[in-house]
Design a protein around this motif. Sequence first.
Motif, PDB file in Angstrom:
ATOM      1  N   VAL A   1       6.935  -1.157   5.174  1.00 13.60           N
ATOM      2  CA  VAL A   1       6.284  -0.587   4.293  1.00 13.60           C
ATOM      3  C   VAL A   1       6.889  -0.650   2.837  1.00 13.60           C
ATOM      4  O   VAL A   1       6.097  -0.672   1.918  1.00 13.60           O
TER       5      VAL A   1
ATOM      6  N   GLU B   1       0.234  -2.156   0.466  1.00  8.85           N
ATOM      7  CA  GLU B   1      -0.416  -0.867   1.025  1.00  8.85           C
ATOM      8  C   GLU B   1       0.788   0.480   1.086  1.00  8.85           C
ATOM      9  O   GLU B   1       0.355   1.257   1.147  1.00  8.85           O
TER      10      GLU B   1
ATOM     11  N   TRP C   1       2.866   2.982   2.348  1.00  8.45           N
ATOM     12  CA  TRP C   1       2.769   4.206   3.561  1.00  8.45           C
ATOM     13  C   TRP C   1       1.589   4.086   3.873  1.00  8.45           C
ATOM     14  O   TRP C   1       1.328   4.863   5.074  1.00  8.45           O
ATOM     15  N   SER C   2       0.502   3.655   3.589  1.00  8.94           N
ATOM     16  CA  SER C   2      -0.785   3.581   3.977  1.00  8.94           C
ATOM     17  C   SER C   2      -1.047   2.401   5.079  1.00  8.94           C
ATOM     18  O   SER C   2      -1.872   2.201   5.519  1.00  8.94           O
TER      19      SER C   2
ATOM     20  N   SER D   1      -2.031   2.887   8.803  1.00  7.12           N
ATOM     21  CA  SER D   1      -3.538   3.253   9.035  1.00  7.12           C
ATOM     22  C   SER D   1      -4.309   1.891   9.116  1.00  7.12           C
ATOM     23  O   SER D   1      -5.535   1.712   9.913  1.00  7.12           O
ATOM     24  N   TYR D   2      -3.693   1.106   8.243  1.00  2.00           N
ATOM     25  CA  TYR D   2      -4.635  -0.376   8.177  1.00  2.00           C
ATOM     26  C   TYR D   2      -4.528  -1.092   9.642  1.00  2.00           C
ATOM     27  O   TYR D   2      -5.027  -1.661  10.308  1.00  2.00           O
TER      28      TYR D   2
ATOM     29  N   HIS E   1      -3.267  -7.510  -0.561  1.00  2.00           N
ATOM     30  CA  HIS E   1      -3.156  -6.811   0.681  1.00  2.00           C
ATOM     31  C   HIS E   1      -2.270  -7.864   1.716  1.00  2.00           C
ATOM     32  O   HIS E   1      -2.080  -9.036   1.492  1.00  2.00           O
TER      33      HIS E   1
ATOM     34  N   SER F   1       0.951   9.079  17.016  1.00  2.00           N
ATOM     35  CA  SER F   1       0.595   9.540  15.733  1.00  2.00           C
ATOM     36  C   SER F   1       1.115  10.961  15.181  1.00  2.00           C
ATOM     37  O   SER F   1       1.300  11.431  14.270  1.00  2.00           O
TER      38      SER F   1
ATOM     39  N   ASN G   1      -5.651  11.740   8.136  1.00  2.00           N
ATOM     40  CA  ASN G   1      -6.179  11.374   6.656  1.00  2.00           C
ATOM     41  C   ASN G   1      -7.159  12.271   6.021  1.00  2.00           C
ATOM     42  O   ASN G   1      -7.103  12.190   4.786  1.00  2.00           O
ATOM     43  N   TYR G   2      -8.129  12.841   6.500  1.00  2.00           N
ATOM     44  CA  TYR G   2      -8.957  13.482   6.316  1.00  2.00           C
ATOM     45  C   TYR G   2      -9.245  15.074   6.561  1.00  2.00           C
ATOM     46  O   TYR G   2     -10.417  15.632   6.236  1.00  2.00           O
TER      47      TYR G   2
END
Length: 480
Positions: free
Chosen positions: A95, A100, A102-103, A106-107, A168, A336, A468-469
Amino acid sequence: MTGTNNVAHSGAVYAVLSTPNHAGADSHDFGRCATDEPSELSAFFDWRFISKKMEHKSGGVFKNRNLIVDLLAICFGIGTWLGVNGTFIQLPLLVNEAPEGWSLPSYLSVMVQIGNLGPLLYTVYQKFSPWKLNDGWTIHAVLMIGTLSCLFTAFFYNRTANLAGSDHSVALFILTIFTALNACTSSVLFMPYMGRFKEQYIITYFIGEGLSGLLPSVTALVQGIGDSGSCMLVNETETGEPIYQKVTEPPLFDTKIFFLILFALMVLSYIGYTLLNHLPLARREYAQVTVGKGNKYEYGQDDNQPQVQKLSSCQYVGLLLLIGAISLFSNGIFPSIKSYSSAPYGTRAYHLSETLSAIANPVACFLAMFLYVTSLRIIYVLSALAALLTSYVFTTAVLSPYPPLYDETIGTVLVVTAWTLLIGVVSYTKLGITTVMRGQGGQSLVWVGAITQLGSAIGAISIFFAINYTRFFQAAESDC
């Protein structure tokens, strides 16, 4: 496998035959829902019964096996999830270089799910195509893909490209897909392949699969990724209040060396499989089994092998659903939420949970060499215990950053113990289910692998959106 191999060994004859017939359990074996034998229930109350039963199971644990084949099976198992586990373990360094940030995890999770196209396409092809794939050569191809992916990742992990107006880590994304292709396909290809060997060797294969998570963890600890850093005084405010900054030591070696080590381990796994597939001494350890087209197995009677009861249709489907649910949590959700569950208790608690749970997996499989279970009641009891432990760790994760006893030593002990026991019990239970399903013949092990991957995918996607949501999970701060 094509051809017939009859070899005398220990007074018995083991053979693997190729036949166009779809060998499997007869339809009368899958009748209405049935219960276990009454003697299994007595095992919970009669310790003399347990002692005699375990003595029968463990007495010949080294007598009726070839340790070289055990070693080759372990090496073969290491090549399952090694690349995927290593990529995620290396995230604290990745990271720092990836656009990206720390995202990136998720990728990468999405890339791993794309890798599930491998087992899906393999299963569909074997089901509907009149020309069945030779599993021996297919495993060679899959292992080669995983091995080359680790090699190329070492040199191209930090290469970026512009997509939709922003940079990316395209090279890492593509290589992760191929790495995941090897890992995900192993569930429907490697494990069924081990079904042609005597039952005890699938246990050592699972030890190797556990090591595919432990070995990258140990390598990362040597590298220095687990260093939580120390707080150093860097300045003072105008009022004299100290200002601290967290400082970490640089890793002992970089990401390139890390993936080259994984590449070497994948080469070891490839060599192990090649020898396992071709050495005469390995073929002498085949069970008395007929292998039909499409990895369909029918087992004969062998006095040296423990007998597994035939399941009713309800029991058969129930075990598939159970291992799917277990995989949903163990492979999809647990990785996770572990940081949310244990990090509030301190950095040491988090790293102990990671390390000890990684050790618990192969240790549980090793214990199964001596004390393995084929009783459905025991499997259900272990599943209930795993459900209780899951409830506890899930509660601590949802209540983060202030879970119960987060500022007490007993809280740290409880959460570390819970994670270690949970992973150990889950690993042992999955192995028990796999052992029972192996004895059902047909394509049972293929179904186990497919349901395992389906459950893992559902769990990973669900927890991705939940983290995430939604606001169910709040990270604990680790500032100075």
